[in-house]
Design a protein around this motif. Structure first.
Motif, PDB file in Angstrom:
ATOM      1  N   VAL A 271      -7.085  67.173  37.137  1.00 41.71           N
ATOM      2  CA  VAL A 271      -6.047  66.143  37.026  1.00 41.71           C
ATOM      3  C   VAL A 271      -4.697  66.852  37.102  1.00 41.71           C
ATOM      4  N   PRO A 272      -4.001  66.754  38.222  1.00 40.73           N
ATOM      5  CA  PRO A 272      -2.728  67.461  38.359  1.00 40.73           C
ATOM      6  C   PRO A 272      -1.738  67.040  37.277  1.00 40.73           C
ATOM      7  N   GLY A 273      -0.863  67.956  36.935  1.00 41.40           N
ATOM      8  CA  GLY A 273       0.158  67.666  35.937  1.00 41.40           C
ATOM      9  C   GLY A 273       1.544  67.849  36.510  1.00 41.40           C
ATOM     10  N   VAL A 274       2.537  67.365  35.789  1.00 40.88           N
ATOM     11  CA  VAL A 274       3.929  67.544  36.171  1.00 40.88           C
ATOM     12  C   VAL A 274       4.314  68.977  35.805  1.00 40.88           C
ATOM     13  N   THR A 275       4.503  69.820  36.802  1.00 44.87           N
ATOM     14  CA  THR A 275       4.762  71.228  36.519  1.00 44.87           C
ATOM     15  C   THR A 275       6.156  71.443  35.948  1.00 44.87           C
ATOM     16  N   SER A 276       6.235  72.308  34.964  1.00 42.75           N
ATOM     17  CA  SER A 276       7.533  72.618  34.351  1.00 42.75           C
ATOM     18  C   SER A 276       8.467  73.304  35.331  1.00 42.75           C
ATOM     19  N   ALA A 277       7.912  73.932  36.366  1.00 37.65           N
ATOM     20  CA  ALA A 277       8.751  74.633  37.342  1.00 37.65           C
ATOM     21  C   ALA A 277       9.733  73.690  38.032  1.00 37.65           C
ATOM     22  N   LEU A 278       9.350  72.436  38.188  1.00 36.54           N
ATOM     23  CA  LEU A 278      10.209  71.462  38.862  1.00 36.54           C
ATOM     24  C   LEU A 278      10.790  70.446  37.892  1.00 36.54           C
ATOM     25  N   SER A 279       9.982  70.018  36.917  1.00 43.38           N
ATOM     26  CA  SER A 279      10.426  68.933  36.040  1.00 43.38           C
ATOM     27  C   SER A 279      11.433  69.375  34.990  1.00 43.38           C
ATOM     28  N   VAL A 280      11.275  70.567  34.459  1.00 44.49           N
ATOM     29  CA  VAL A 280      12.224  71.033  33.444  1.00 44.49           C
ATOM     30  C   VAL A 280      13.633  71.187  34.024  1.00 44.49           C
ATOM     31  N   PRO A 281      13.791  71.854  35.175  1.00 44.08           N
ATOM     32  CA  PRO A 281      15.128  71.866  35.771  1.00 44.08           C
ATOM     33  C   PRO A 281      15.641  70.458  36.088  1.00 44.08           C
ATOM     34  N   ALA A 282      14.768  69.590  36.592  1.00 39.41           N
ATOM     35  CA  ALA A 282      15.206  68.238  36.947  1.00 39.41           C
ATOM     36  C   ALA A 282      15.740  67.501  35.732  1.00 39.41           C
ATOM     37  N   ARG A 283      15.035  67.555  34.607  1.00 36.99           N
ATOM     38  CA  ARG A 283      15.484  66.875  33.398  1.00 36.99           C
ATOM     39  C   ARG A 283      16.828  67.424  32.925  1.00 36.99           C
ATOM     40  N   ALA A 284      17.072  68.709  33.187  1.00 36.44           N
ATOM     41  CA  ALA A 284      18.334  69.338  32.782  1.00 36.44           C
ATOM     42  C   ALA A 284      19.444  69.133  33.813  1.00 36.44           C
ATOM     43  N   GLY A 285      19.160  68.351  34.870  1.00 30.77           N
ATOM     44  CA  GLY A 285      20.192  68.082  35.871  1.00 30.77           C
ATOM     45  C   GLY A 285      20.291  69.147  36.937  1.00 30.77           C
ATOM     46  N   ILE A 286      19.191  69.863  37.172  1.00 31.50           N
ATOM     47  CA  ILE A 286      19.182  70.920  38.185  1.00 31.50           C
ATOM     48  C   ILE A 286      18.158  70.570  39.256  1.00 31.50           C
ATOM     49  N   PRO A 287      18.588  70.128  40.431  1.00 32.42           N
ATOM     50  CA  PRO A 287      17.642  69.875  41.518  1.00 32.42           C
ATOM     51  C   PRO A 287      17.273  71.196  42.170  1.00 32.42           C
TER      52      PRO A 287
ATOM     53  N   GLY B   8      12.080  72.743  27.556  1.00 30.76           N
ATOM     54  CA  GLY B   8      12.511  71.664  28.426  1.00 30.76           C
ATOM     55  C   GLY B   8      11.772  70.354  28.195  1.00 30.76           C
ATOM     56  N   THR B   9      12.472  69.242  28.324  1.00 30.44           N
ATOM     57  CA  THR B   9      12.010  67.848  28.201  1.00 30.44           C
ATOM     58  C   THR B   9      11.665  67.469  26.771  1.00 30.44           C
ATOM     59  N   THR B  10      11.921  68.332  25.791  1.00 29.99           N
ATOM     60  CA  THR B  10      11.657  67.998  24.397  1.00 29.99           C
ATOM     61  C   THR B  10      12.975  67.857  23.653  1.00 29.99           C
ATOM     62  N   VAL B  11      12.917  67.438  22.396  1.00 32.84           N
ATOM     63  CA  VAL B  11      14.138  67.293  21.597  1.00 32.84           C
ATOM     64  C   VAL B  11      14.765  68.639  21.292  1.00 32.84           C
ATOM     65  N   GLU B  12      14.033  69.716  21.496  1.00 36.41           N
ATOM     66  CA  GLU B  12      14.541  71.063  21.249  1.00 36.41           C
ATOM     67  C   GLU B  12      15.172  71.684  22.496  1.00 36.41           C
ATOM     68  N   GLU B  13      15.299  70.931  23.570  1.00 35.58           N
ATOM     69  CA  GLU B  13      15.811  71.499  24.818  1.00 35.58           C
ATOM     70  C   GLU B  13      17.210  72.096  24.641  1.00 35.58           C
ATOM     71  N   ARG B  14      17.385  73.272  25.243  1.00 36.73           N
ATOM     72  CA  ARG B  14      18.693  73.931  25.229  1.00 36.73           C
ATOM     73  C   ARG B  14      18.866  74.678  26.546  1.00 36.73           C
ATOM     74  N   VAL B  15      20.060  74.608  27.100  1.00 36.95           N
ATOM     75  CA  VAL B  15      20.345  75.255  28.381  1.00 36.95           C
ATOM     76  C   VAL B  15      21.398  76.336  28.187  1.00 36.95           C
ATOM     77  N   THR B  16      21.093  77.540  28.666  1.00 37.23           N
ATOM     78  CA  THR B  16      22.042  78.648  28.664  1.00 37.23           C
ATOM     79  C   THR B  16      22.388  78.966  30.110  1.00 37.23           C
ATOM     80  N   ARG B  17      23.674  79.054  30.412  1.00 36.42           N
ATOM     81  CA  ARG B  17      24.103  79.255  31.796  1.00 36.42           C
ATOM     82  C   ARG B  17      24.924  80.527  31.939  1.00 36.42           C
ATOM     83  N   GLY B  18      24.896  81.046  33.150  1.00 42.15           N
ATOM     84  CA  GLY B  18      25.687  82.219  33.468  1.00 42.15           C
ATOM     85  C   GLY B  18      25.519  82.545  34.934  1.00 42.15           C
ATOM     86  N   THR B  19      25.742  83.796  35.284  1.00 41.52           N
ATOM     87  CA  THR B  19      25.509  84.284  36.639  1.00 41.52           C
ATOM     88  C   THR B  19      24.606  85.508  36.549  1.00 41.52           C
ATOM     89  N   LEU B  20      24.174  86.004  37.692  1.00 39.74           N
ATOM     90  CA  LEU B  20      23.370  87.215  37.664  1.00 39.74           C
ATOM     91  C   LEU B  20      24.107  88.363  36.988  1.00 39.74           C
TER      92      LEU B  20
END
Length: 408
Positions: A273-289, A355-367
């Protein structure tokens, strides 16, 4: 009095008289059942014509004749003329072939149930008196919603052959598990669960279902993979339905292929039964296509356990989106390899924790600075790392990230 039976129409001749809107809706159902479908009508809807062009059915472009019923197992009379439908129903009655009369169900010998499927079960609702299609569809939908929400115990009551169902639980939000995934949990005698992304789903499992926790953390692997494989096989060979509940998708860096192979080698039936992979869904929920026209038209998904291999380094250097799962500990090495391979130090990076939970947190920067920022904010697994221009904070995140994830 009307009785409700299940009829297997696969590879059996079904004749449909008429090809209007009513017939088109019923035709889709017969096609889904795998019927050998023949439609007879002088004029057909675009949908039926297209099915005929693809070879899904045979369309005779003329009026219905009694001889058309010669090899039929089942007949649908759905022309625009009630008198024609009644005549077709009479032909079918004379040949002892079941027939639905779309004009007046009382003139036919069968009625089509409003149907919903739930794994290897089907629920059908029919009217026993005057036909009322909207009513039976409303009842069907209510029953289906109740079952698909996991509110009904779907476990087998008779002993049978054991099986394993590999279920992708999604990224963490219980609302992102598939309908089939919830159905499978309701069928389980045993659930073998990961540590991440499965906890809330287990709340609805009956108390007498055996739950075996085989979860891993970055530094702790209490149950080795070989033992997990053996657990699945042992319980299935004992005649149980075993659900292997895995975070994300079973086949995206989840070792689901190894578990499926172990079952196949042991002669155990296995369903995936395929699942929604975090590789795509977690960025999507955080506003990252992960792909965006003009920024990146491809995405590479890789494991942090592998470090930055040559493919990932090349992708970073060329501007392809790179998504790293299980990569928190390896982040310094990945960044170093990317920069050494020619990636732009100004390439945006986003790390999404829980990602996608109430504990979600995003840290941003550059390489150039993400390792320092990750250390300052104390980034911890589980986290998804996105490298590429799609991770720019001004792209979509400020609008989408305001939508809170589900809490259950």
């Amino acid at each position: 009095m009307t009785a409700l039976f299940g009829i297997d129409l696969k590879d059996r001749r079904v004749v449909v008289a008429g090809a209007g809107n009513v017939a088109s809706r019923r035709v889709r159902r017969f096609l889904a059942e795998g019927a050998d479908l023949v439609v007879v009508a002088p004029v057909a809807t675009a949908d039926i014509r297209q099915h005929a062009q693809h070879g899904d059915l045979v369309w005779h472009e003329r009026g219905i004749e009694e001889a058309d019923l010669a090899e039929a197992w089942f007949v649908l009379a759905a022309t625009d003329a009630p008198e024609v439908n009644d005549r077709v129903a009479a032909w079918a009655e004379a040949r002892r072939v079941f027939c639905i009369d779309a004009s007046d169900a009382s003139h036919g010998s069968a009625r089509q149930a409003a149907l919903s499927r739930h794994g290897d079960l089907a629920i059908g609702v029919i009217s026993t008196g005057t036909p009322d299609p909207r009513r039976i569809r409303a009842v069907r939908d209510a029953l289906a919603a109740h079952v698909d929400a996991g509110e009904v115990d779907l476990r087998r009551r008779r002993e049978g052959h054991g099986r394993v169902i590999l279920v992708g639980a999604g990224p963490g939000d219980p609302g992102l598990v598939t309908v089939r995934g919830r159905q499978a949990l309701a069928e389980a005698d045993v659930v073998v669960a990961d540590r991440l992304g499965t906890a809330e789903l287990l709340v609805s499992v009956p108390y007498d279902v055996e739950v075996i926790n085989v979860g891993k953390s970055p530094d702790t692997h209490p149950v080795p993979q070989d033992r997990i494989n053996a657990i699945l096989v042992e319980h299935a060979l004992a005649g149980r339905t075993v659900v292997r509940l895995k975070g994300g998708d079973p086949f995206v860096l989840g070792r689901g292929g190894e578990e499926a192979h172990a079952c196949i080698a042991a002669g155990v039936p296995v369903e995936v039964v395929p699942g929604v992979t975090s590789a795509l869904s977690v960025p999507a929920r955080a506003g990252i296509p992960v792909t965006q026209r003009g920024l990146s038209t491809a995405v590479l998904v890789t494991s942090g356990h592998a470090g930055a291999d040559a493919t990932a380094v090349t992708a970073m250097a060329e501007g392809t989106t790179v998504v790293v799962l299980m990569g928190v500990a390896a982040l310094p090495d990945i960044v170093t390899a990317g920069l050494a391979g020619g990636a732009d130090p100004a390439t945006p990076v986003a790390i999404v924790e829980s990602g996608t939970t109430v504990e979600e947190r995003v840290t941003r920067g550059t390489l150039a600075d993400i390792v320092r920022f990750a250390g300052e904010t104390g980034v911890k697994p589980p986290a998804v790392i996105v490298v590429g221009n799609v991770a720019r904070p001004d792209l979509l995140a400020s609008q989408i990230a305001a939508t809170p994830p589900r809490s259950g």
